[in-house]
Design a protein around this motif. Structure first.
Motif, PDB file in Angstrom:
ATOM      1  N   ALA A  40       0.826  -1.212   0.000  1.00  0.00           N
ATOM      2  CA  ALA A  40       0.000   0.000   0.000  1.00  0.00           C
ATOM      3  C   ALA A  40       0.860   1.261   0.000  1.00  0.00           C
ATOM      4  CB  ALA A  40      -0.929  -0.008   1.213  1.00  0.00           C
ATOM      5  N   LYS A  41       1.931   1.255   0.773  1.00  0.00           N
ATOM      6  CA  LYS A  41       2.772   2.444   0.913  1.00  0.00           C
ATOM      7  C   LYS A  41       3.494   2.790  -0.377  1.00  0.00           C
ATOM      8  CE  LYS A  41       6.506   4.385   3.748  1.00  0.00           C
ATOM      9  NZ  LYS A  41       7.381   4.167   4.934  1.00  0.00           N
ATOM     10  N   PHE A  42       3.976   1.781  -1.089  1.00  0.00           N
ATOM     11  CA  PHE A  42       4.785   2.022  -2.280  1.00  0.00           C
ATOM     12  C   PHE A  42       4.029   1.766  -3.580  1.00  0.00           C
ATOM     13  CE2 PHE A  42       7.930   0.984   1.062  1.00  0.00           C
ATOM     14  CZ  PHE A  42       8.678   2.158   1.018  1.00  0.00           C
ATOM     15  N   GLY A  43       2.728   1.483  -3.479  1.00  0.00           N
ATOM     16  CA  GLY A  43       1.926   1.280  -4.677  1.00  0.00           C
ATOM     17  C   GLY A  43       2.347   0.057  -5.472  1.00  0.00           C
ATOM     18  N   ARG A  44       2.708  -1.009  -4.778  1.00  0.00           N
ATOM     19  CA  ARG A  44       3.155  -2.236  -5.433  1.00  0.00           C
ATOM     20  C   ARG A  44       2.119  -3.344  -5.232  1.00  0.00           C
ATOM     21  NH1 ARG A  44       8.799  -1.982  -5.999  1.00  0.00           N
ATOM     22  NH2 ARG A  44       9.375   0.216  -6.230  1.00  0.00           N
ATOM     23  N   SER A  45       2.257  -4.396  -6.016  1.00  0.00           N
ATOM     24  CA  SER A  45       1.431  -5.577  -5.790  1.00  0.00           C
ATOM     25  C   SER A  45       1.972  -6.305  -4.568  1.00  0.00           C
ATOM     26  CB  SER A  45       1.471  -6.499  -7.004  1.00  0.00           C
ATOM     27  OG  SER A  45       2.766  -7.066  -7.152  1.00  0.00           O
ATOM     28  N   ARG A  46       1.178  -7.220  -4.023  1.00  0.00           N
ATOM     29  CA  ARG A  46       1.642  -7.971  -2.873  1.00  0.00           C
ATOM     30  C   ARG A  46       2.865  -8.814  -3.238  1.00  0.00           C
ATOM     31  NH1 ARG A  46       1.368 -12.063   0.782  1.00  0.00           N
ATOM     32  NH2 ARG A  46       0.774 -11.432   2.906  1.00  0.00           N
ATOM     33  N   GLU A  47       2.886  -9.336  -4.466  1.00  0.00           N
ATOM     34  CA  GLU A  47       4.021 -10.138  -4.904  1.00  0.00           C
ATOM     35  C   GLU A  47       5.293  -9.290  -4.982  1.00  0.00           C
ATOM     36  OE1 GLU A  47       1.020 -10.109  -6.302  1.00  0.00           O
ATOM     37  OE2 GLU A  47       0.424 -12.083  -5.509  1.00  0.00           O
ATOM     38  N   GLU A  48       5.152  -8.050  -5.456  1.00  0.00           N
ATOM     39  CA  GLU A  48       6.306  -7.156  -5.536  1.00  0.00           C
ATOM     40  C   GLU A  48       6.801  -6.782  -4.142  1.00  0.00           C
ATOM     41  OE1 GLU A  48       5.647  -4.687  -9.688  1.00  0.00           O
ATOM     42  OE2 GLU A  48       4.388  -4.190  -7.947  1.00  0.00           O
ATOM     43  N   ALA A  49       5.856  -6.533  -3.230  1.00  0.00           N
ATOM     44  CA  ALA A  49       6.235  -6.204  -1.854  1.00  0.00           C
ATOM     45  C   ALA A  49       6.930  -7.386  -1.195  1.00  0.00           C
ATOM     46  CB  ALA A  49       4.999  -5.799  -1.054  1.00  0.00           C
ATOM     47  N   LEU A  50       6.462  -8.574  -1.471  1.00  0.00           N
ATOM     48  CA  LEU A  50       7.099  -9.765  -0.918  1.00  0.00           C
ATOM     49  C   LEU A  50       8.516  -9.923  -1.471  1.00  0.00           C
ATOM     50  CD1 LEU A  50       6.594 -12.163   0.952  1.00  0.00           C
ATOM     51  CD2 LEU A  50       5.748 -13.444  -1.023  1.00  0.00           C
ATOM     52  N   ALA A  51       8.698  -9.593  -2.747  1.00  0.00           N
ATOM     53  CA  ALA A  51      10.032  -9.653  -3.345  1.00  0.00           C
ATOM     54  C   ALA A  51      10.964  -8.641  -2.678  1.00  0.00           C
ATOM     55  CB  ALA A  51       9.952  -9.396  -4.839  1.00  0.00           C
ATOM     56  N   MET A  52      10.448  -7.455  -2.327  1.00  0.00           N
ATOM     57  CA  MET A  52      11.240  -6.461  -1.605  1.00  0.00           C
ATOM     58  C   MET A  52      11.728  -7.036  -0.279  1.00  0.00           C
ATOM     59  SD  MET A  52       8.769  -3.147  -2.277  1.00  0.00           S
ATOM     60  CE  MET A  52       9.542  -2.158  -0.998  1.00  0.00           C
ATOM     61  N   GLU A  53      10.821  -7.696   0.429  1.00  0.00           N
ATOM     62  CA  GLU A  53      11.180  -8.307   1.705  1.00  0.00           C
ATOM     63  C   GLU A  53      12.222  -9.412   1.514  1.00  0.00           C
ATOM     64  OE1 GLU A  53       9.470  -8.207   5.456  1.00  0.00           O
ATOM     65  OE2 GLU A  53      10.546  -6.571   4.472  1.00  0.00           O
ATOM     66  N   GLU A  54      12.073 -10.176   0.452  1.00  0.00           N
ATOM     67  CA  GLU A  54      13.026 -11.260   0.186  1.00  0.00           C
ATOM     68  C   GLU A  54      14.429 -10.717  -0.041  1.00  0.00           C
ATOM     69  OE1 GLU A  54      12.769 -14.367   0.434  1.00  0.00           O
ATOM     70  OE2 GLU A  54      10.680 -14.976   0.169  1.00  0.00           O
ATOM     71  N   TYR A  67      15.776 -13.465   9.583  1.00  0.00           N
ATOM     72  CA  TYR A  67      14.815 -12.495   9.032  1.00  0.00           C
ATOM     73  C   TYR A  67      13.596 -13.252   8.510  1.00  0.00           C
ATOM     74  CZ  TYR A  67      13.324  -8.110   6.830  1.00  0.00           C
ATOM     75  OH  TYR A  67      12.642  -6.967   6.487  1.00  0.00           O
ATOM     76  N   GLN A  68      12.444 -12.976   9.113  1.00  0.00           N
ATOM     77  CA  GLN A  68      11.201 -13.593   8.695  1.00  0.00           C
ATOM     78  C   GLN A  68      10.605 -12.812   7.527  1.00  0.00           C
ATOM     79  OE1 GLN A  68       9.588 -16.362   9.840  1.00  0.00           O
ATOM     80  NE2 GLN A  68      11.258 -16.828  11.247  1.00  0.00           N
ATOM     81  N   VAL A  69      10.187 -13.515   6.503  1.00  0.00           N
ATOM     82  CA  VAL A  69       9.570 -12.883   5.346  1.00  0.00           C
ATOM     83  C   VAL A  69       8.081 -13.227   5.312  1.00  0.00           C
ATOM     84  CG1 VAL A  69       9.501 -12.760   2.831  1.00  0.00           C
ATOM     85  CG2 VAL A  69      11.691 -12.935   4.010  1.00  0.00           C
ATOM     86  N   GLY A  70       7.233 -12.198   5.325  1.00  0.00           N
ATOM     87  CA  GLY A  70       5.803 -12.416   5.194  1.00  0.00           C
ATOM     88  C   GLY A  70       5.079 -12.745   6.478  1.00  0.00           C
ATOM     89  N   ASP A  71       5.805 -12.999   7.563  1.00  0.00           N
ATOM     90  CA  ASP A  71       5.156 -13.378   8.816  1.00  0.00           C
ATOM     91  C   ASP A  71       5.225 -12.279   9.874  1.00  0.00           C
ATOM     92  OD1 ASP A  71       4.503 -15.918   7.890  1.00  0.00           O
ATOM     93  OD2 ASP A  71       6.475 -16.711   8.412  1.00  0.00           O
ATOM     94  N   ARG A  72       5.708 -11.116   9.485  1.00  0.00           N
ATOM     95  CA  ARG A  72       5.852 -10.036  10.456  1.00  0.00           C
ATOM     96  C   ARG A  72       4.660  -9.084  10.411  1.00  0.00           C
ATOM     97  NH1 ARG A  72       9.411  -6.442   9.770  1.00  0.00           N
ATOM     98  NH2 ARG A  72      10.035  -6.828   7.606  1.00  0.00           N
ATOM     99  N   ALA A 103      12.902 -10.433  18.068  1.00  0.00           N
ATOM    100  CA  ALA A 103      11.530 -10.946  18.053  1.00  0.00           C
ATOM    101  C   ALA A 103      10.787 -10.485  16.810  1.00  0.00           C
ATOM    102  CB  ALA A 103      10.788 -10.489  19.314  1.00  0.00           C
ATOM    103  N   ASN A 104      10.999  -9.223  16.421  1.00  0.00           N
ATOM    104  CA  ASN A 104      10.272  -8.661  15.286  1.00  0.00           C
ATOM    105  C   ASN A 104      10.769  -9.190  13.950  1.00  0.00           C
ATOM    106  OD1 ASN A 104       8.429  -6.657  14.033  1.00  0.00           O
ATOM    107  ND2 ASN A 104      10.334  -5.751  13.315  1.00  0.00           N
ATOM    108  N   PHE A 105      12.076  -9.249  13.776  1.00  0.00           N
ATOM    109  CA  PHE A 105      12.636  -9.585  12.466  1.00  0.00           C
ATOM    110  C   PHE A 105      12.961 -11.064  12.287  1.00  0.00           C
ATOM    111  CE2 PHE A 105      13.690  -5.027  12.849  1.00  0.00           C
ATOM    112  CZ  PHE A 105      13.120  -4.581  11.674  1.00  0.00           C
ATOM    113  N   ALA A 106      13.367 -11.743  13.354  1.00  0.00           N
ATOM    114  CA  ALA A 106      13.880 -13.101  13.202  1.00  0.00           C
ATOM    115  C   ALA A 106      12.966 -14.186  13.749  1.00  0.00           C
ATOM    116  CB  ALA A 106      15.248 -13.214  13.875  1.00  0.00           C
ATOM    117  N   GLU A 107      12.050 -13.821  14.621  1.00  0.00           N
ATOM    118  CA  GLU A 107      11.198 -14.813  15.260  1.00  0.00           C
ATOM    119  C   GLU A 107       9.724 -14.546  14.940  1.00  0.00           C
ATOM    120  OE1 GLU A 107      14.169 -15.125  19.162  1.00  0.00           O
ATOM    121  OE2 GLU A 107      12.158 -14.272  19.353  1.00  0.00           O
TER     122      GLU A 107
END
Length: 217
Positions: A40-54, A67-72, A103-107
């Motif tokens: 929402a913040k960057f005007g991307r699709s969810r798939e694109e946002a997930l790629a940013m996190e990856e 680093y947790q991806v998608g679970d934070r 806790a926030n990023f890794a767990e």
């Protein structure tokens, strides 16, 4: 303080963590998946946002960091900053900050959950009853957090990470260790970095001269 110093001055440098909210308008208790927030913040699709996190996760893991991806979750961090202020008063701020970040990023633990925050505070060595009392009182340490945020704005911080050295020099963004070393040595020697106007971005290497805040030297 995530930077390096020459052995000659290491003992003369103190790192102090200050409060800064990336989303100060976020309602308390309104947590949502971070991937949805990024989309929402960057005007991307969810798939694109997930790629940013990856991509971020890949860099973190290359340094041996979890680093947790998608679970934070994403939410208001105001209560976290208030609790960190209590920890600072008790000499445990750095310990609690490390635990909150892990806790926030890794767990798979939401730092926007009251009981999780209390557990982390106790793990950091804080008194459980005192920690609960601070979290239950919306005014506890609120003035201190707001004062930090006002000072950050006066110093030109618009995002994190943002490091201020000796209230004169700044390093913006995630930079290599050598950038911090150079900035610290320049601050130590009193040399002036390339100045920027108020509200302007730092130089390409992440270094800048920050405006004076509230008359501090």
């Amino acid at each position: 303080m995530p930077c390096t110093r020459s052995a000659a001055h290491r003992g003369d440098v103190e790192g102090v963590h200050r409060s800064f909210e990336l989303d100060p308008g976020h309602a308390k208790g309104d947590a949502a998946p971070v991937v949805d927030m990024l989309a929402a913040k960057f005007g991307r699709s969810r798939e694109e946002a997930l790629a940013m996190e990856e991509r971020v996760a890949s860099h973190a893991r290359s340094e041996g960091l979890g680093y947790q991806v998608g679970d934070r979750d994403h939410g208001s961090t105001f209560d976290i900053h208030r609790l960190l202020r209590l920890a600072r008063a008790r000499g445990r701020q750095g310990v609690l900050l490390d635990l909150v970040c892990r806790a926030n990023f890794a767990e798979e633990r939401s730092v926007f959950d009251l009981e999780t925050l209390v557990d982390l505070a106790v793990e950091a060595g804080l008194d459980e009853a005192e920690s609960r009392a601070v979290l239950a009182d919306d005014g506890a340490y609120a003035d201190e957090v707001r004062a930090d945020e006002r000072e950050a704005a006066e110093l030109g911080a618009t995002g994190v990470p943002f490091f201020v050295l000796d209230r004169r020099y700044g390093v913006s963004g995630g930079q290599p260790a050598e950038v911090f070393t150079q900035a610290l040595e320049q601050a130590w020697q009193g040399r002036v970095l390339t100045p920027v106007g108020e509200g302007a971005a730092c130089d390409a290497d992440g270094s800048c001269e920050v405006p004076q805040a509230g008359g501090h030297s």
